[in-house]
Every structure is written in C-alpha cells, then in structure tokens.
Design a protein around this motif. Structure first.
Motif, mmCIF file in Angstrom:
data_model
loop_
_atom_site.group_PDB
_atom_site.id
_atom_site.type_symbol
_atom_site.label_atom_id
_atom_site.label_comp_id
_atom_site.label_asym_id
_atom_site.label_seq_id
_atom_site.Cartn_x
_atom_site.Cartn_y
_atom_site.Cartn_z
ATOM 1 N N GLU A 1 0.649 -1.092 0.633
ATOM 2 C CA GLU A 1 0.007 -0.027 0.232
ATOM 3 C C GLU A 1 0.833 1.129 0.730
ATOM 4 O OE1 GLU A 1 -3.839 2.185 2.772
ATOM 5 O OE2 GLU A 1 -2.557 0.452 3.334
ATOM 6 N N MET A 2 1.796 1.174 0.968
ATOM 7 C CA MET A 2 2.646 2.394 0.840
ATOM 8 C C MET A 2 3.906 2.726 -0.173
ATOM 9 S SD MET A 2 1.679 3.951 3.868
ATOM 10 C CE MET A 2 0.050 3.864 3.076
ATOM 11 N N TYR A 3 4.652 1.773 -0.705
ATOM 12 C CA TYR A 3 5.366 1.780 -1.529
ATOM 13 C C TYR A 3 4.674 2.062 -3.175
ATOM 14 C CZ TYR A 3 9.195 0.837 1.171
ATOM 15 O OH TYR A 3 10.293 0.423 2.025
ATOM 16 N N SER A 4 3.373 1.576 -3.064
ATOM 17 C CA SER A 4 2.810 2.125 -4.169
ATOM 18 C C SER A 4 1.844 3.763 -3.877
ATOM 19 C CB SER A 4 1.349 1.483 -4.334
ATOM 20 O OG SER A 4 1.238 0.275 -4.497
ATOM 21 N N ARG A 5 2.245 4.107 -3.160
ATOM 22 C CA ARG A 5 1.842 5.567 -3.108
ATOM 23 C C ARG A 5 2.835 6.022 -3.254
ATOM 24 N NH1 ARG A 5 -0.869 6.702 2.223
ATOM 25 N NH2 ARG A 5 -0.582 9.134 1.856
ATOM 26 N N LYS A 6 4.733 5.860 -2.772
ATOM 27 C CA LYS A 6 5.467 6.008 -3.061
ATOM 28 C C LYS A 6 5.637 6.610 -3.837
ATOM 29 C CE LYS A 6 10.202 5.919 -1.945
ATOM 30 N NZ LYS A 6 11.584 5.020 -0.782
#
Length: 431
Positions: A374-379
């Motif tokens: 979830e977070m790396y997709s946003r990053k």
C-alpha cells in the motif's frame, strides 16, 4: 484486464480487476490460490497458441511419416531373411526427417521419401499405394479443426495444474473462465474437467510465472540425488514454466539491453542491498552464489529461504524471463521473510510492476506486507494501479471475494483477530 471465474474449484463466482498489482488477502482455504492457478493456466495454455497448434500438426505428420517409412522397409523383405530384416529396421529407425522439409508439399515429401527408400534398396514406384495412404493421413490431419486442438491443449494444461479437479467441488455445473483483454472476451468453459466451449479472439503473447516456494531454486543446485528427485517431483504444470525460465537464458540485443538496464536502476540498487554477492553459472549448469569473504562459492541449495525469495526474482531478470506486460503470480511470498525483508520484497514488487508494466497477482496473510504494498504504491505513484480483495467462505463453504479498495481496514481487522485471541488469553492469565 478483468477476470471472471465461475464454478471452478471452491469458487462459485468471482470477478477481479487487474490494472497492475492485485492483492488477495484472507484466511487459509478460501480459494486464493485457485485464482492464481486459473490466471496462470489461462495465459500459458493460450500463449502463442496458433504456433502450438501448428506444432501439433507437424509432430503428427512426422509420426505418420516415421511409421510409414518403418513399415515400407519392414515389408520389403522376405520373412526368412531375419537378420537382414532386423538390420534394415534399425536402419530405418535412425533416419531423421530434415527440419527444412515442407511436410505440406506433396511433391517435396515424395521426392525425399523416394531418395530415403532408394538408399535402402527400395523403389517408391513399386509401392505407390503406401505413399498415397500416407498422404491421405496428412490430409486428415489438416482437416482437424484448430479449435478442437486448442481445446485439448488447454484441457491438458488445466488438468495438470488442477490435478484433474477443475470444476466446482459443490455443484454439477459448467465452469467458466472469462478474461477481458483489449476490449475482447476470451472465454473457456469446462464440464467434467473437459473444455466444452471456447472463444479465443487472438493469440496471447505474454507468459505467466507462478512462484509458490523459493525452494524451487534448488533445481539449479548441485546435481545430487536430492536435487534430481526434487526437480522431477516439482516439474509439473505450476512449476515447469518457472524452472525452465530459471534454466534458460535469453540474450538481448544491444538496444534492448540498454533499455533494460535503464529500467533496472532502482531495482538493481534494492537487490544489491539484500544480495551483496553474485550468482555464477558453472560449466555443469549449476548455479552458485559467492561473496567476497567466502572461501568457496555456495550452492544455491544452501542459501537461506529468505534470500532465495530475492534470488529467484534476480535470476529471472538476469535470464530475461520477465518482460514487459508479463504476468507474475506470487503465492504468500512473505512466508519465509522477516518483517524487515517483507518491506523490501514489497518495494521490489512495486518497482518491477512500474518498470515492466507487469500484471502482478499476490496473496498474503501478513499485515506488514500488505501495508508495504500500500505505502510503496503511493510512494512510486501507482496507487491507481492496485486492487485489493478479501477472501472468505460462505455458509456453503464456497469461496467469495470482496473488492475492498476503500475498506482496507476489513483486511487489517481480520489479520488482527489472532492478536485479540492472545490478548484475551493474557487477560485471563493475569486475572
């Protein structure tokens, strides 16, 4: 791309969107792996299927020609001349059909047959009836509908992957797989584990790779009895494509290699953080791993299971086995990884999807891994290319899936339930 599954395994009906990374979370035995098997079988059974059909026709013609030549040589000798007959039969079995022989060209085939028989003292003109019968076999081969051959190829592939249990476990109803690609519907229908209907608008060009266990890398280790037995046991539908991709290396031309290196910049940097050494393929074909401080290279069999998880992806990339728009299926990849490495692995998957426009399907039980995706997709700016599903069972024990992009807390809440159980035990013990 959209996948619809009906009456396959534990799944009554389910729909999945594939825009980049698709994550399925949920308890064990809720049909998550079935989705991956369906997608994997679909792509690999239909990849370059027109070429596969033509190869089947060619192999059947070759078999017919081999049988014809053996029969002609066998029947040209007197029964009493046993030793000479046996010698000639073995001679017939040794002949090789030239690769450039056009088996669709009657005059070319006839010319080659006449020459091959002449070398063995037989005149084709004296045995024209046999050749006419052979050519009739060729014509009958060409009359077989392409769709019938495709049905058999697809059926075999699905049976191999599903171990002859394709259809629903609960109802005697037709199973259906539909994949929407480029506004076209690909459809396969199954009844009693047989393909009963199909719609294939065009050839699928991309491959799918399914990774169940990082231990599959042991297939590249030292050639001992364990490794041989391991490979033989695992060389089945799900693992075959992966093993072949690990063994076979495709060499890129200079331009493709340059473009590949540009895409790999961030990926290589991340892999180097986890894998400080290098892999080397020995002349025997075995792969070893070496670091500066090692006195001798380490067989990949002896790598830690966690390191094997990253090594698999690196070797696939080194062998050009993962290309633009390919499909990568990962079944619970976090199982052998420390939480810190789960984050690294999730970042690697996101970078791979972004660099190669992959279709990634992964299943998980880990809140660390899910949150990292979830977070790396946003990053890295691919949030809109991610879809999340929660798998569960109905009262009838059938698998159902919920699209929860806007309700990820449902997944986290379910993953937290075991901690609540432990907290309840702890409270009781303190009281």
């Amino acid at each position: 791309m959209k996948l619809v599954i009906e009456n396959i395994g534990k799944i009554k009906k389910a729909e999945f969107d594939f825009r980049g990374i698709t994550v399925i979370a949920g308890n064990n035995n809720t049909g998550k792996s079935t989705v991956g098997k369906v997608l994997y079988s679909f792509f690999n059974s239909l990849q370059n299927v027109s070429e596969k059909v033509e190869n089947q026709r060619y192999e059947e013609r070759c078999d017919a020609l081999q049988a014809y030549m053996t029969n002609e040589i066998y029947s040209s000798f007197e029964p009493s001349d046993e030793s000479n007959r046996i010698r000639r039969i073995f001679s017939a079995l040794k002949f090789k059909i030239p690769e450039d022989l056009d088996l669709r060209d009657k005059s070319e085939v006839k010319k080659w047959v006449a020459s091959a028989l002449k070398k063995r003292g037989i005149k084709l003109s004296d045995r024209s009836a046999g050749f006419s019968k052979l050519w009739k076999q060729f014509e009958n081969i060409d009359k077989i509908d392409d769709k019938d051959i495709i049905s058999v190829l697809v059926e075999r592939y699905y049976k191999d992957v599903f171990h002859n249990q394709i259809n629903s476990l609960f109802v005697d109803a037709a199973g259906k797989v539909r994949l929407d690609i480029q506004s076209k519907e690909f459809i396969l229908e199954f009844k009693h584990n047989k393909v009963t209907s199909q719609n294939i608008p065009f050839d699928i060009r991309n491959r799918a790779i399914f990774i169940q266990s990082p231990d599959i890398i042991d297939a590249l280790g030292e050639k001992n009895s364990f490794a041989h037995g391991f490979v033989a046991e695992l060389m089945n539908g799900l693992n075959e494509q992966l093993i072949l991709s690990l063994i076979k290396r495709t060499r890129k031309n200079a331009i493709a290699e340059t473009q590949f290196r540009e895409k790999m910049t961030n990926i290589t940097a991340l892999l180097n953080e986890v894998i400080p050494g290098e892999f080397d393929k020995k002349s025997s074909g075995n792969v070893v791993y070496n670091e500066k401080e090692f006195e001798e290279p380490l067989s990949v069999i002896n790598l830690s299971t966690g390191l094997k998880s990253f090594a698999l992806l690196q070797l696939l990339l080194d062998n050009s086995a993962l290309g633009d728009k390919d499909v990568l299926i990962l079944d619970e990849p976090e199982v052998n990884l420390h939480p810190g490495w789960q984050l690294k692995y999730a970042e690697l998957i996101v970078l791979l999807e972004r660099a190669f426009n992959l279709t990634v399907l992964l299943t998980t039980h880990s809140p660390y891994f899910l949150r990292a995706i979830e977070m790396y997709s946003r990053k890295y700016g691919i949030t809109n290319d991610c879809d999340y599903y929660l798998a569960s069972l109905t009262g009838n024990n059938e698998a159902e899936f919920f699209h929860v992009n806007d309700q990820l807390n449902r997944i986290y809440r379910e993953m937290a339930e075991p901690f609540e159980v432990l907290n309840h035990i702890d409270d009781n013990l303190e009281n």
